[in-house]
Design a protein around this motif. Structure first.
Motif, PDB file in Angstrom:
ATOM      1  N   UNK A  66     -12.457  19.877 -13.682  1.00  0.00           N
ATOM      2  CA  UNK A  66     -12.783  18.789 -14.630  1.00  0.00           C
ATOM      3  C   UNK A  66     -11.770  17.637 -14.487  1.00  0.00           C
ATOM      4  N   UNK A  67     -10.485  17.993 -14.377  1.00  0.00           N
ATOM      5  CA  UNK A  67      -9.454  16.950 -14.228  1.00  0.00           C
ATOM      6  C   UNK A  67      -9.656  16.179 -12.916  1.00  0.00           C
ATOM      7  N   UNK A  68     -10.024  16.896 -11.851  1.00  0.00           N
ATOM      8  CA  UNK A  68     -10.204  16.232 -10.552  1.00  0.00           C
ATOM      9  C   UNK A  68     -11.474  15.376 -10.536  1.00  0.00           C
ATOM     10  N   UNK A  69     -12.528  15.829 -11.227  1.00  0.00           N
ATOM     11  CA  UNK A  69     -13.743  14.993 -11.339  1.00  0.00           C
ATOM     12  C   UNK A  69     -13.358  13.670 -12.009  1.00  0.00           C
ATOM     13  N   UNK A  70     -12.533  13.774 -13.047  1.00  0.00           N
ATOM     14  CA  UNK A  70     -12.067  12.569 -13.761  1.00  0.00           C
ATOM     15  C   UNK A  70     -11.263  11.661 -12.813  1.00  0.00           C
ATOM     16  N   UNK A  71     -10.327  12.251 -12.071  1.00  0.00           N
ATOM     17  CA  UNK A  71      -9.509  11.455 -11.129  1.00  0.00           C
ATOM     18  C   UNK A  71     -10.386  10.795 -10.075  1.00  0.00           C
TER      19      UNK A  71
END
Ligand code: AMP
Length: 314
Positions: A160-165
């Motif tokens: 989820x954090x990497x999708x955001x980044x």
């Protein structure tokens, strides 16, 4: 939260300041006097990290103190500037907040024909979100390997954090246990953006630790955001087996194993075939064929094992 962010251009003033906003829109410049300094939290390559309390708001933060001379010696000033620029703009529950920075200046007097005064920065301070449960890699060392529930919860929260980044055109490029901290609730926080890059293009730079690097990076060919899918696959394997998949005594052997995608699943510890299936879909040489992160979140192993809250409480 009273401390907010957005540091601005350095000020050449004696009072060692940088600007930042506070939540009520007021302009604020941080100095060391704004903080009560507490116990040391750890020591990094370029300085020390201390627990600190911002006096006005009583907000607890981690204050990272970096020595400019060491940054210069290792030629990482540019990397730090990029890290600060990127991390201070990211807002996600699984990304460590960088609230701001400031530095102190000593003054260097040069006497030629006239006296000249040059500001000279000694230390750079990063004001970071405090992660009370410390480093993930220490937890992994303690447990040797994680349960499937714990591993899946962590992998889903990082996805989820990497999708955001990636949505902000930021690729991390250095996902590994040493760069992950644990927040108060047990949630993972990506903590180090030293190798991250803000990009719209494909890149060639070789960076990060060999064990987590995808074939296209060890071979120094162009790469894009899918490097983070590979590293997350390596991390998922390490969570479940306690060692990264392409580990070898010699660097050259790790290199060869990565390039050949020499992926083996040992018989112990016992890991479900669903977890192995997910890892095999992430560790794919052709970067265009790696499982996209939003599909990872729909994978049966994630759906059945990951805590929807993203918090592993044990
Ligand atoms: P670093 O220089 O980022 O490698 O940090 C050195 C050590 O300080 C880490 O290994 C952690 O143990 C600790 N540390 C760094 N940042 C934080 C933080 N935000 N919250 C809690 N501990 C931290």
């Amino acid at each position: 939260m009273a401390i907010a962010t957005e540091t601005q251009q350095p000020q050449s003033q004696h009072q060692h300041k940088a600007s930042s906003e506070v939540s009520d829109g007021e302009q604020r410049r941080w100095t060391l006097n704004d903080f009560d300094i507490g116990k040391p939290l750890g020591r990094g390559k370029f300085g020390h990290v201390y627990l600190a309390r911002e006096k006005r708001s009583n907000h607890i933060v981690a204050l990272k103190v970096l020595f400019k001379s060491q940054l210069q010696q290792s030629q990482v000033e540019h990397q730090l500037r990029r890290e600060v620029e990127i991390q201070s703009h990211l807002r996600h529950p699984h990304i460590l907040r960088l609230y701001g920075y400031f530095y102190d200046q000593a003054y260097l007097f040069l006497c030629l024909y006239i006296i000249r005064i040059y500001p000279c920065i000694k230390r750079v301070y990063l004001i970071l979100e405090y992660a009370p449960k410390g480093e993930l890699y220490k937890e992994l060392q303690k447990c040797k390997y994680f349960s499937e529930r714990r591993a899946a919860t962590y992998v889903a929260s990082l996805a989820r954090a990497l999708i955001y980044c990636h949505g902000k055109h930021v690729i991390h490029r250095d996902i590994k246990p040493e760069n992950l901290l644990i927040g108060a609730q047990g949630e993972l926080k990506i903590a180090d953006f030293g190798w991250s890059v803000h990009t719209f293009n494909r890149r060639r730079t070789m960076c990060g630790t060999l064990d987590y690097l995808p074939p296209e990076m060890v071979e120094s060919v162009e790469h894009d955001a899918s490097v983070d899918i590979w590293s997350l696959g390596v991390l998922c394997y390490e969570f479940l087996y306690g060692v990264p998949p392409f580990e070898a005594k010699e660097h050259s052997d790790t290199y060869r194993r990565i390039v050949q995608v020499d992926l083996k699943f040992p018989p112990k510890p016992i890991v479900s075939s669903a977890a192995k299936d997910l890892i095999s879909q992430m560790l794919v040489k052709d970067s265009t064929q790696r499982l996209p992160l939003h599909k990872l979140l729909e994978h049966p192993w994630i759906v059945q094992n990951a805590e929807p809250s993203g918090v592993y409480r044990g």
